[in-house]
Design a protein around this motif. Structure first.
Motif, mmCIF file in Angstrom:
data_model
loop_
_atom_site.group_PDB
_atom_site.id
_atom_site.type_symbol
_atom_site.label_atom_id
_atom_site.label_comp_id
_atom_site.label_asym_id
_atom_site.label_seq_id
_atom_site.Cartn_x
_atom_site.Cartn_y
_atom_site.Cartn_z
ATOM 1 N N HIS A 119 0.907 -1.229 -0.046
ATOM 2 C CA HIS A 119 0.096 -0.113 0.158
ATOM 3 C C HIS A 119 0.982 1.343 -0.102
ATOM 4 O O HIS A 119 0.716 2.234 -0.690
ATOM 5 C CB HIS A 119 -1.009 -0.147 1.249
ATOM 6 N N HIS A 123 1.354 4.504 -2.663
ATOM 7 C CA HIS A 123 1.293 5.778 -2.655
ATOM 8 C C HIS A 123 2.504 6.618 -2.884
ATOM 9 O O HIS A 123 2.486 7.768 -3.517
ATOM 10 C CB HIS A 123 1.073 6.124 -1.080
ATOM 11 N N ASP A 300 -6.933 6.862 0.289
ATOM 12 C CA ASP A 300 -6.830 5.523 -0.093
ATOM 13 C C ASP A 300 -7.549 5.418 -1.593
ATOM 14 O O ASP A 300 -8.720 5.957 -1.597
ATOM 15 C CB ASP A 300 -7.230 4.671 0.776
HETATM 16 FE FE FE2 Z 1 -3.237 5.018 2.508
#
Ligand code: FE2
Length: 341
Positions: A119, A123, A300
């Motif tokens: 994750h 980003h 997100d």
């Molecule tokens: Fe995040």
């Protein structure tokens, strides 16, 4: 009439780390990567925080319609998709498991590779893509994560991090302790603050921690706020200034240590205007370029997962075997950056 060139690669990315179910689509044409869909469905914040089981139920419930929305945004059919990328970790176990199971089922149905993505790396990569950066020092700040990273060879190394909780979680818990909803409320109150109160300033080298600061606020300032001898607005302002100064100082130390010329802020907390202002000032003083992804990609989302999937697939080293199980505590070092030349 010449026909428009079709994309060389089309990858779907599925994000399900925490409160957001995201489905994005990234494409590669020639040497150019672009994002053509970023559909998200988010569970709203509550004062009680999130219940993992309910997050999983939400993600399963909205999965089909979010995939349909992403395909419609990108004007693609499901059979155009050449690989499915998903968030392997870190995150909340129940939520990660739904994304993994859905991604695995789709990849089997379409008979295309399944690509596991970290994750935080997603980003970073979407931030680099959007800001046009090549090799930045990274400050990754979100609810559960606070890390300073630098690329060494084909891995991102963590050279500074929180020793207890992520900065976003600290702000959320602080907010609830003082009768506010969440971190966003703390920032709203901070705008009305005028007096900088004395608070603990915990930084050890390039590592930071926040629990002591919270405990001090509770023990020292809560009685004063109840007696109205201190304003909650001033405490929120002081927490904001102190915490962001700590993060900026750690980032500056890391920048000088690593000798980079670019600084990228990413993750949900990197949407914060005051943090970006402090980091930009620090970068100016050190003759470094500063950048942060837009809110759409700092929150997100599935597009960043799709982007990393497209890069993995284009590198020709995409794996669809090996351990793909969700990993709640996955470290950035676990992902090899196979797409770097
Ligand atoms: Fe995040």
């Amino acid at each position: 009439m010449a026909q428009p060139r079709t994309a060389d690669l089309i990858v779907m990315g599925i994000e399900s780390t925490a409160h957001t179910l995201g489905v994005g689509i990234a494409e590669k044409k020639g040497n150019t990567f672009r994002i053509t869909a970023n559909a998200v469905d988010k569970v709203p914040h509550t004062r009680k925080g999130f219940v993992p089981r309910l997050l999983a139920e939400h993600h399963a419930r909205v999965f089909k319609k979010t995939v349909a929305k992403a395909l419609s945004e990108s004007r693609k059919g499901i059979k155009d998709v050449q690989a499915i990328a998903f968030t392997q970790g870190p995150g909340i176990g129940n939520a990660l498991k739904v994304g993994y199971t859905a991604a695995k089922s789709l990849s089997q149905f379409l008979d295309v590779p399944l690509l596991p993505v970290h994750h935080g790396i997603a980003h970073i990569e979407v931030g680099k893509w959007e800001c046009g950066m090549k090799d930045p020092l990274v400050l990754y700040v979100s609810g559960g994560n606070t890390q300073i990273l630098v690329l060494e060879g084909k891995r991102y190394r963590v050279i500074g991090e929180t020793l207890d909780v992520g900065v976003g979680n600290f702000l959320d818990v602080f907010a609830r302790d003082f009768g506010l909803d969440n971190a966003v409320d703390v920032m709203h109150y901070a705008k009305k603050g005028e007096t900088l109160l004395e608070l603990p300033y915990a930084i050890k080298g390039m590592n930071v921690n926040f629990t002591g600061l919270h405990n001090y606020c509770s023990a020292h300032y809560k009685p004063k706020i109840e007696k109205k001898t201190v304003r909650l607005e001033d405490l929120c302002f002081s927490v904001q200034e102190t915490v962001f100064a700590i993060l900026t100082e750690a980032t500056e130390r890391a920048l000088l240590h690593a000798g980079k010329r670019e600084v990228l802020a990413c993750g949900g907390v990197a949407c914060n205007v005051r943090l970006k202002e402090m980091l930009a000032t620090m970068c100016r003083e050190n003759h470094a370029k500063f950048g942060a992804a837009s809110g759409e990609y700092n929150r997100d989302n599935g597009a960043m997962i799709a982007l990393v999937g497209a890069k993995m697939l284009s590198a020709g080293k995409a794996r669809s075997t090996g351990n793909m199980e969700p990993n709640q505590r996955m470290r950035p070092e676990a992902q090899e950056i196979t797409w770097l030349k």
